[in-house]
Design a protein around this motif. Structure first.
Motif, short mmCIF file in Angstrom:
data_model
loop_
_atom_site.label_atom_id
_atom_site.label_comp_id
_atom_site.label_asym_id
_atom_site.label_seq_id
_atom_site.Cartn_x
_atom_site.Cartn_y
_atom_site.Cartn_z
N PRO A 4 19.30 51.83 53.42
CA PRO A 4 20.53 52.56 53.09
C PRO A 4 21.62 51.60 52.63
O PRO A 4 21.71 50.47 53.11
N MET A 13 18.74 50.31 46.96
CA MET A 13 19.47 50.86 48.10
C MET A 13 19.48 52.39 47.98
O MET A 13 19.52 52.93 46.88
N GLU A 58 17.31 47.15 42.18
CA GLU A 58 18.61 47.71 42.59
C GLU A 58 18.91 49.09 42.00
O GLU A 58 19.34 49.97 42.73
N ARG A 67 14.81 42.91 44.34
CA ARG A 67 15.02 44.35 44.19
C ARG A 67 15.56 44.64 42.80
O ARG A 67 16.45 43.92 42.33
N TYR A 121 28.85 45.85 45.72
CA TYR A 121 28.51 46.37 47.05
C TYR A 121 28.25 45.28 48.07
O TYR A 121 28.13 45.54 49.26
N ILE A 138 25.14 50.20 52.91
CA ILE A 138 26.11 50.13 54.02
C ILE A 138 27.34 49.40 53.52
O ILE A 138 27.24 48.30 52.97
#
Ligand code: 5AD
Ligand code: FES
Length: 347
Positions: A233, A203, A164, A162, A70, A235
């Motif tokens: 969010p 996310m 994730e 994070r 991502y 993206i």
């Protein structure tokens, strides 16, 4: 609003927990939002008043050895000019930030193998020497326990990593085979044991993510009990294999911010750049949903657009040289006040 909406939010407020089915109900409709945001704002005011903490973000390298599906700075993105800031450039960012009132510096970068412990420790100890009253936060990914210890000994006290995705299948769909959820978790628990204030997060609306996956994220956070929780969010970025997936929504992100505030009343919750990117009012609404941290960009303006984790990232143009002022106005407009102290977590 139905009476049950009020009951559910009250239960979350009082017990800081719900059963999975109840979380699912909260997450899957907007029916509870009004009550949720109201209660989240109440709780943030009980614990933090109207204070919003500033964290000066220095994106010091966009080299990365990983290939997360991502992420715009993934290793195989050849369409990107790579950069590394020198120690002097990093110190200059801190100097500028200090003048602007920042007392926390966040050094964030890709997993850049150039930064062996010795090099990174040297940077940290020089920042620590020059700014002994500032908190140094690192966000440089997965490293060994020994490395985390060395960085701590050099003066770093906070670490953002994070998780994730707390669901193993989702984690594997988002990451290359070289990475594992198991190691991610190990890193987070190592950091905690060493004595760092730790930030985790995920996310919202990531490709393939389901409501169950989000509930797994909440459960993992309960287990970890982090000091900070960063969410934003998903993206898309055109130079990634996941460019076909749609962006995460602001609404669901805000709902999760509010839920996190009720589950973790003490936590530092940033209203993230990604939230501000998905919607011009995103960061303000994030604060009103319970967030109490903003992270203005302190990186040199000429490298900002190169730290493109996703498309259309805000604060990358010339006009954003001084995010401090912009954010201060936004925080005020949202009904809060920027404070410049280190903002250590209050448990
Ligand atoms: N969209 C939103 N957030 C992203 N991140 C990385 N790529 C994206 C993307 N495409 C987030 C990750 C990482 C943090 C620094 O940025 O969660 O941990
Ligand atoms: Fe960076 Fe507004 S916060 S320009």
């Amino acid at each position: 609003m139905t009476e049950s909406a009020k009951d559910l939010v009250t239960k979350l407020y009082e017990t800081r927990d719900l059963i999975d089915e109840e979380f699912r109900t909260l997450l899957e409709t907007d029916e509870y939002d009004e009550e949720l945001f109201k209660k989240a704002d109440q709780v943030r005011r009980e614990h933090y008043g109207d204070k919003v903490y500033l964290r000066g973000l220095i994106e010091f390298t966009n080299y990365c050895r990983n290939n997360c599906s991502y992420c715009g700075i993934r290793k195989s993105n050849q369409n990107l000019e790579r950069y590394r800031l020198s120690k002097e450039q990093i110190l200059n960012c801190c100097r500028e930030g200090y003048e602007l009132g920042y007392r926390t510096f966040v050094l964030q970068g890709g997993e850049d193998i150039y930064y062996k412990d010795k090099i990174l420790c040297d940077i940290i100890s020089d920042i620590h020497k020059e700014f002994p009253d500032c908190a140094i936060t690192l966000s440089v990914g997965e490293r060994s326990r020994e490395s985390y210890q060395a960085l701590f000994d050099a003066g770093a006290r906070r670490y953002l990593l994070r998780h994730e995705a707390a669901d193993d299948n989702l984690y594997r769909r988002l990451h290359p085979g070289t990475m594992s959820l198991e190691n991610r978790k190990k890193c987070l628990f190592d950091l905690k044991e060493i004595g760092y204030q730790v930030g985790a997060g995920f996310m919202v609306g990531a490709p393939y993510q389901t409501t169950e996956n989000l509930i797994a994220d909440l459960r993992f956070l309960q287990e970890l009990s982090p000091d900070m929780i960063g969410i934003g969010p998903y993206i898309k970025h055109k130079d990634t294999p996941m460019k076909w997936f749609k962006n995460g929504s602001m609404e669901l992100t805000l709902r999760l911010v509010a839920i996190l505030r009720l589950m973790f009343p003490y936590a530092l919750l940033p209203s993230t750049t990604a939230l501000g990117t998905i919607d011009p009012k995103g960061r303000e609404l994030g604060l009103q949903a319970g967030a109490n941290v903003v992270m203005p960009n302190l990186s040199p303006v000429d490298v900002r657009d190169k730290y493109a984790l996703y498309e259309n990232k805000i604060c990358t143009g010339e006009e954003s040289a001084q995010c401090r002022n912009c954010l201060e106005m936004r925080v005020l407009a949202a009904g809060y006040e920027v404070v410049t102290d280190r903002g250590d977590v209050k448990r």
